[in-house]
Design a protein around this motif. Structure first.
Motif, mmCIF file in Angstrom:
data_model
loop_
_atom_site.group_PDB
_atom_site.id
_atom_site.type_symbol
_atom_site.label_atom_id
_atom_site.label_comp_id
_atom_site.label_asym_id
_atom_site.label_seq_id
_atom_site.Cartn_x
_atom_site.Cartn_y
_atom_site.Cartn_z
ATOM 1 N N GLY A 39 -49.573 -16.837 2.359
ATOM 2 C CA GLY A 39 -49.008 -17.436 3.555
ATOM 3 C C GLY A 39 -47.519 -17.247 3.753
ATOM 4 O O GLY A 39 -46.942 -17.738 4.725
ATOM 5 N N GLY A 41 -46.075 -14.635 4.575
ATOM 6 C CA GLY A 41 -45.858 -13.789 5.748
ATOM 7 C C GLY A 41 -45.932 -12.301 5.482
ATOM 8 O O GLY A 41 -45.437 -11.498 6.294
ATOM 9 N N LYS A 42 -46.571 -11.899 4.383
ATOM 10 C CA LYS A 42 -46.630 -10.467 4.040
ATOM 11 C C LYS A 42 -47.287 -9.640 5.154
ATOM 12 O O LYS A 42 -46.759 -8.608 5.564
ATOM 13 C CB LYS A 42 -47.432 -10.243 2.743
ATOM 14 N N THR A 43 -48.446 -10.089 5.619
ATOM 15 C CA THR A 43 -49.159 -9.281 6.612
ATOM 16 C C THR A 43 -48.408 -9.269 7.939
ATOM 17 O O THR A 43 -48.346 -8.228 8.612
ATOM 18 C CB THR A 43 -50.600 -9.790 6.800
ATOM 19 N N THR A 44 -47.819 -10.394 8.300
ATOM 20 C CA THR A 44 -47.036 -10.445 9.541
ATOM 21 C C THR A 44 -45.850 -9.482 9.447
ATOM 22 O O THR A 44 -45.564 -8.731 10.393
ATOM 23 C CB THR A 44 -46.531 -11.878 9.814
ATOM 24 N N ARG A 74 -56.121 -6.442 10.607
ATOM 25 C CA ARG A 74 -54.875 -6.683 11.368
ATOM 26 C C ARG A 74 -54.028 -5.409 11.428
ATOM 27 O O ARG A 74 -53.420 -5.099 12.459
ATOM 28 C CB ARG A 74 -54.080 -7.832 10.729
ATOM 29 N N GLU A 116 -50.012 -4.473 -0.062
ATOM 30 C CA GLU A 116 -49.902 -5.932 -0.005
ATOM 31 C C GLU A 116 -50.730 -6.506 -1.139
ATOM 32 O O GLU A 116 -51.954 -6.425 -1.140
ATOM 33 C CB GLU A 116 -50.382 -6.497 1.346
ATOM 34 N N ASN A 163 -38.354 -14.915 4.216
ATOM 35 C CA ASN A 163 -38.985 -14.930 5.548
ATOM 36 C C ASN A 163 -38.987 -16.338 6.151
ATOM 37 O O ASN A 163 -38.789 -17.326 5.472
ATOM 38 C CB ASN A 163 -40.422 -14.388 5.419
ATOM 39 N N LYS A 164 -39.241 -16.388 7.437
ATOM 40 C CA LYS A 164 -39.368 -17.627 8.228
ATOM 41 C C LYS A 164 -38.037 -18.380 8.349
ATOM 42 O O LYS A 164 -38.008 -19.611 8.331
ATOM 43 C CB LYS A 164 -40.455 -18.546 7.650
ATOM 44 N N ASP A 166 -36.455 -18.719 10.895
ATOM 45 C CA ASP A 166 -36.491 -19.469 12.158
ATOM 46 C C ASP A 166 -36.795 -20.946 11.897
ATOM 47 O O ASP A 166 -36.522 -21.800 12.754
ATOM 48 C CB ASP A 166 -37.549 -18.873 13.110
ATOM 49 N N SER A 195 -36.802 -13.137 9.823
ATOM 50 C CA SER A 195 -37.958 -13.816 10.404
ATOM 51 C C SER A 195 -38.871 -12.761 11.023
ATOM 52 O O SER A 195 -38.465 -12.064 11.953
ATOM 53 C CB SER A 195 -37.523 -14.818 11.479
ATOM 54 N N ALA A 196 -40.081 -12.670 10.489
ATOM 55 C CA ALA A 196 -41.044 -11.732 11.070
ATOM 56 C C ALA A 196 -41.459 -12.183 12.468
ATOM 57 O O ALA A 196 -41.889 -11.372 13.277
ATOM 58 C CB ALA A 196 -42.267 -11.602 10.161
ATOM 59 N N SER A 197 -41.306 -13.479 12.743
ATOM 60 C CA SER A 197 -41.693 -14.001 14.060
ATOM 61 C C SER A 197 -40.650 -13.694 15.124
ATOM 62 O O SER A 197 -40.977 -13.198 16.199
ATOM 63 C CB SER A 197 -41.904 -15.518 14.013
HETATM 64 N N1 LIG Z 1 -42.420 -19.567 11.724
HETATM 65 C C1 LIG Z 1 -42.771 -18.410 11.169
HETATM 66 N N2 LIG Z 1 -44.050 -18.189 10.814
HETATM 67 C C2 LIG Z 1 -44.355 -17.001 10.265
HETATM 68 C C3 LIG Z 1 -43.406 -15.988 10.036
HETATM 69 N N3 LIG Z 1 -44.013 -14.936 9.438
HETATM 70 C C4 LIG Z 1 -45.304 -15.286 9.309
HETATM 71 N N4 LIG Z 1 -45.530 -16.533 9.808
HETATM 72 C C5 LIG Z 1 -46.800 -17.266 9.863
HETATM 73 O O1 LIG Z 1 -47.187 -17.576 8.523
HETATM 74 C C6 LIG Z 1 -48.610 -17.584 8.406
HETATM 75 C C7 LIG Z 1 -49.063 -16.692 7.272
HETATM 76 O O2 LIG Z 1 -48.714 -15.334 7.594
HETATM 77 P P1 LIG Z 1 -49.383 -14.086 6.892
HETATM 78 O O3 LIG Z 1 -48.629 -12.905 7.372
HETATM 79 O O4 LIG Z 1 -50.862 -14.094 7.095
HETATM 80 O O5 LIG Z 1 -49.054 -14.376 5.350
HETATM 81 P P2 LIG Z 1 -49.576 -13.648 4.013
HETATM 82 O O6 LIG Z 1 -50.665 -14.509 3.466
HETATM 83 O O7 LIG Z 1 -48.386 -13.614 3.095
HETATM 84 O O8 LIG Z 1 -50.036 -12.285 4.390
HETATM 85 C C8 LIG Z 1 -49.155 -17.143 9.767
HETATM 86 O O9 LIG Z 1 -49.491 -18.296 10.507
HETATM 87 C C9 LIG Z 1 -47.958 -16.440 10.402
HETATM 88 O O10 LIG Z 1 -47.970 -16.480 11.806
HETATM 89 C C10 LIG Z 1 -42.053 -16.252 10.430
HETATM 90 O O11 LIG Z 1 -41.123 -15.440 10.269
HETATM 91 N N5 LIG Z 1 -41.802 -17.464 10.988
#
Ligand SMILES: Nc1nc2c(ncn2[C@@H]2O[C@H](COP(=O)(O)OP(=O)(O)O)[C@@H](O)[C@H]2O)c(=O)[nH]1
Ligand SMILES: [Mg+2]
Length: 219
Positions: A39, A41-44, A74, A116, A163-164, A166, A195-197
């Motif tokens: 969670g 944010g790796k995939t994002t 994705r 990943e 990450n995140k 924001d 921030s990937a978002s």
């Molecule tokens: N607020 C915020 N949420 C993010 C960011 N990057 C990813 N997320 C959210 O974090 C959650 C997990 O992201 P995901 O990419 O699936 O994480 P992974 O398990 O590491 O691959 C999702 O709900 C994303 O939308 C970011 O930069 N900011």
């Protein structure tokens, strides 16, 4: 006895990692092993990276998860090749799992391969996959204590993507403290807040990739 078994496992892993590294070196493929807790944010990050690098680099992805093809789907939705590895309970990828996927790629036609890893701050750090670089992702909601509490992850990385950011206005996270904690256990690793978002900081990540790619093809 247990120690002997673990040594064997790592020796076999290291042989497979050397095999992978040879394939990557011969084909001048830059390989980045991306690790974090679930969670973070790796995939994002990879989705945004695949989009940003399209047209500049030929990018492919190996996705590691216990189950499902969700993350590979994705990446495929963006038009990039993605191969999913399901570990069926295993908490990390190993080099043999990666080696087993290489037949599915034409490495001569790939510039950058992202791996990943399975979401976990402990197990993935001990396994060489044959990558050029280990990059960790830490996210603001995980809190400031994770770098000192999981040193084996952060002492082996060359870059930590924070990450995140924001979410910094809403959470109790101090970027300077994270930087100091990382410096204490790993003086060579950079820490890159992004921030990937919102995409803030992503350009620096792409610049880091450019430099890593240049180093890879010149070596
Ligand atoms: N607020 C915020 N949420 C993010 C960011 N990057 C990813 N997320 C959210 O974090 C959650 C997990 O992201 P995901 O990419 O699936 O994480 P992974 O398990 O590491 O691959 C999702 O709900 C994303 O939308 C970011 O930069 N900011
Ligand atoms: Mg993921």
């Amino acid at each position: 006895m247990k120690v002997t078994l673990r040594t064997d496992v790592l020796t076999n892993n290291n042989k497979a990692a050397e095999f992978n590294r040879q394939q990557f070196t011969e084909t001048k493929t830059l390989v980045i092993n991306l690790m974090s807790s679930p969670g973070a944010g790796k995939t994002t990050l990879l989705e945004e990276t695949v989009k940003a690098l399209a047209g500049k680099y030929r990018v492919a992805v190996i996705e590691g998860d216990l189950a499902t093809e969700k993350d590979a789907d994705r990446i495929r939705a963006l038009g990039a090749q993605a191969v999913q590895i399901n570990t069926h309970g295993g908490c990390h990828l190993d080099a043999r799992m990666v080696a087993a996927t290489l037949g599915e790629f034409d490495l001569d036609e790939i510039d950058i391969l992202f791996i990943e890893n399975v979401g976990n701050l402990v197990c993935p750090s001990g396994y060489d996959l044959g990558q050029n670089h280990k990059v960790a992702v830490l996210s603001v909601p995980e809190g400031n204590d994770k770098i000192p509490k999981y040193p084996t992850m952060f002492m082996r990385t060359e870059l930590v993507l924070l990450n995140k950011i924001d979410l910094l206005p809403y959470l109790d996270f101090d970027v300077d403290v994270a930087r100091e904690d990382l410096l204490a256990i790993n003086p060579i690793s950079g820490l890159l807040p992004l921030s990937a978002s919102t995409k803030v900081g992503m350009d620096e990540w792409f610049t880091w990739i450019d430099q890593a790619y240049q180093t890879c093809i010149q070596s």
